[in-house]
Write a protein that holds these residues in place. Structure first.
Motif, short mmCIF file in Angstrom:
data_model
loop_
_atom_site.label_atom_id
_atom_site.label_comp_id
_atom_site.label_asym_id
_atom_site.label_seq_id
_atom_site.Cartn_x
_atom_site.Cartn_y
_atom_site.Cartn_z
N ALA A 210 7.34 -3.24 19.20
CA ALA A 210 7.28 -2.88 17.78
C ALA A 210 6.28 -1.76 17.55
N ALA A 211 5.13 -1.82 18.21
CA ALA A 211 4.10 -0.81 18.00
C ALA A 211 4.51 0.56 18.50
N VAL A 212 5.11 0.61 19.70
CA VAL A 212 5.45 1.91 20.26
C VAL A 212 6.60 2.56 19.49
N VAL A 213 7.57 1.75 19.05
CA VAL A 213 8.66 2.31 18.25
C VAL A 213 8.14 2.75 16.88
N GLY A 214 7.22 1.97 16.31
CA GLY A 214 6.64 2.35 15.03
C GLY A 214 5.85 3.64 15.11
N LYS A 215 5.20 3.90 16.24
CA LYS A 215 4.41 5.11 16.41
C LYS A 215 5.27 6.35 16.63
N THR A 216 6.23 6.21 17.55
CA THR A 216 6.99 7.40 17.96
C THR A 216 8.21 7.66 17.09
N GLY A 217 8.97 6.62 16.78
CA GLY A 217 10.19 6.82 16.02
C GLY A 217 11.28 7.45 16.87
N ILE A 218 12.48 7.49 16.35
CA ILE A 218 13.63 8.02 17.09
C ILE A 218 13.47 9.51 17.38
N ALA A 219 12.97 10.28 16.41
CA ALA A 219 12.86 11.73 16.59
C ALA A 219 11.92 12.08 17.74
N ALA A 220 10.79 11.38 17.79
CA ALA A 220 9.83 11.67 18.86
C ALA A 220 10.40 11.32 20.23
N ILE A 221 11.17 10.23 20.26
CA ILE A 221 11.76 9.81 21.53
C ILE A 221 12.78 10.84 22.01
N TRP A 222 13.59 11.33 21.09
CA TRP A 222 14.59 12.32 21.48
C TRP A 222 13.96 13.62 21.94
#
Length: 466
Positions: A210-222
């Protein structure tokens, strides 16, 4: 109407025992964590301490687990020459495979050129301190006191003290048996505590994801997707093609059969992003597979510090990514120098979350200080890449154990076939405190006999000989 026998009903229920429910819970926790991270990112970031606390609990148990395992493994061998043969062969193999993994990371990095088009010149990252030189690294293996490694976080110091203790118990002979028995009881206690901690895995996995997805979000991951995809593909090729071919050539074991056998451990690693959480299970499963206890007791713990194939691939690919992204790409000569340095630096990384990132920062600080600030960009996706590192490291150590056992002729090939085919399934109770070492049970029986009241002797039937 025929009724189903009780034994069959118990056998059906056995497929969904408490351990199965635990791993299913980890999967559900990971999915829920991802959803919460996307829907309510601010709240998700606040859940990070859950994952941090769980990993801290795992790290708390690493030193005693490795100490007890190595002492029992080394001390149970009759001749010290055997330990030297197993340890020397294992270390030689680990050095070769780590070097190959580092080289593969460089090759793939030069092919895909990760980091192109990014502007990372303003990135920053705080290092924990100056990186150690090679001499400092070697001297750092020697602890301040005999007991200090058990309260610290330097795995190599634990290995050093455990090896000394194991050899000392060998030299003591029969006089060392009570001490060995005490260490075995300590190992049972440590494994039991760890099995209790692992029941918190769903909570830890939920908080971390939850924390890492909340920090980065989909845009950052892409935006960093190319590096992640390339890294995972490289790890898969390394495990399946390179290690898989070596495993089949030496042992005639299919790598996919071995991976299926270790399926629960892979799931646990994905949830916790830590190969250390599966350490006791790997030891128990490799012994159940048919590899001798001395080989497992030496190879597995040593591999957790020296055979970090996934970390090696990550170090070189991430270094090239940072150099390119900051507009300071490395020349071939610099890459070769980096490879040599990382061979040493990677040996100090433990298989727990965050160690790869810290080793990357320390390596760049010592070799290319001008690039260390670029590590800050990697932090956002390090949690996702940490899973790939942990899975690759774990696979490499499992395969190495089978290889070392085969080369030293200390593996039951027939049992390996039976276990991997499902004829001899792994008993989860082997990890519980109820499962005792036969030698300990025998020692307890002797102790009970020696301390039992004399009146009990009158109840025994006389023994007659014919």
């Amino acid at each position: 109407m025929t009724s189903v026998p009780t034994s069959q009903r118990k056998q059906k229920r056995k497929g969904w025992d408490k351990h199965t429910w635990l791993y299913v819970s980890v999967i559900i926790a990971v999915l829920l964590g991802a959803v919460v991270g996307l829907v309510v990112p601010d709240f998700a970031v606040a859940l990070e301490p859950l994952g941090t606390a769980f990993v801290a609990l795992i790290k708390m148990m690493i030193a005693p687990i490795i100490f007890c395992t190595i002492v029992v493994g080394v001390g149970s061998i009759a001749q010290a020459a055997t330990v030297g043969k197993i340890g020397g062969l294992a270390l030689g193999y680990f050095m070769v495979m780590s070097t190959i993994a580092l080289a593969i990371g460089l090759v793939v990095g030069n092919i895909i050129h990760p980091g192109e088009g990014l502007d990372m010149s303003g990135s920053s990252y705080e290092t924990a301190g100056e990186a150690s030189s090679t001499s400092d690294f070697i001297l750092g293996i020697i602890p301040t006191t005999f007991f200090s490694p058990l309260t610290g976080d330097n795995v190599l110091q634990v290995l050093f003290v455990a090896l000394l203790t194991g050899f000392a118990l060998q030299a003591l002979g029969k006089r060392g048996k009570p001490i060995m028995r005490a260490v075995k009881y300590g190992q049972m206690l440590v494994f039991r505590v760890l099995s209790m901690i692992l029941w918190l895995a769903p909570i830890g996995a939920f908080g971390a994801i939850a924390a890492v997805v909340g920090k980065t979000g989909i845009a950052a991951i892409w935006s960093l997707g190319l590096l992640m995809v390339a890294f995972y593909i490289t790890c898969i090729i390394f495990v399946v093609v390179i290690l898989g071919a070596l495993l089949y050539a030496v042992t005639r074991v299919n790598v996919f059969s071995l991976m299926k056998y270790l399926g629960r451990e892979y799931l646990l690693i994905v949830g916790t992003s830590s190969s250390e959480s599966a350490l006791p299970r790997l030891i128990a499963k490799m012994e159940h597979l048919g590899v001798s206890k001395p080989v497992v007791g030496i190879t597995v713990p040593t591999g957790y510090s020296f055979n970090l194939d996934g970390t090696a691939i990550y170090l070189t690919m991430a270094s090239l990514f940072i150099a390119t992204g900051m507009g300071q790409p490395m020349s071939i000569g610099e890459q070769i120098g980096l490879l040599v340095f990382m061979i040493i630096a990677s040996k100090g990384a433990a298989g727990v979350t965050g160690a790869g990132l810290a080793t990357l920062a320390a390596g760049l600080q010592a070799y290319r200080p001008d690039l260390v600030n670029g590590v800050g960009v990697i932090v956002g996706i390090d949690r996702f890449m940490s899973e790939g590192r942990a899975l690759t490291n774990f696979s490499g150590n499992a395969i190495a154990t089978l290889l070392i056992g085969t080369w030293t002729k200390q593996v039951d090939r027939e049992r390996v076939k039976q276990v991997l085919s499902g004829e001899l399934p792994f008993d989860e109770s082997m990890l519980d405190s109820d499962h005792e070492d036969p030698e300990l049970e025998e020692a307890d029986a002797e102790a009970d006999t020696a301390t039992s009241p004399a009146v009990h002797d009158s109840s025994r039937e006389p023994v007659t000989t014919r």
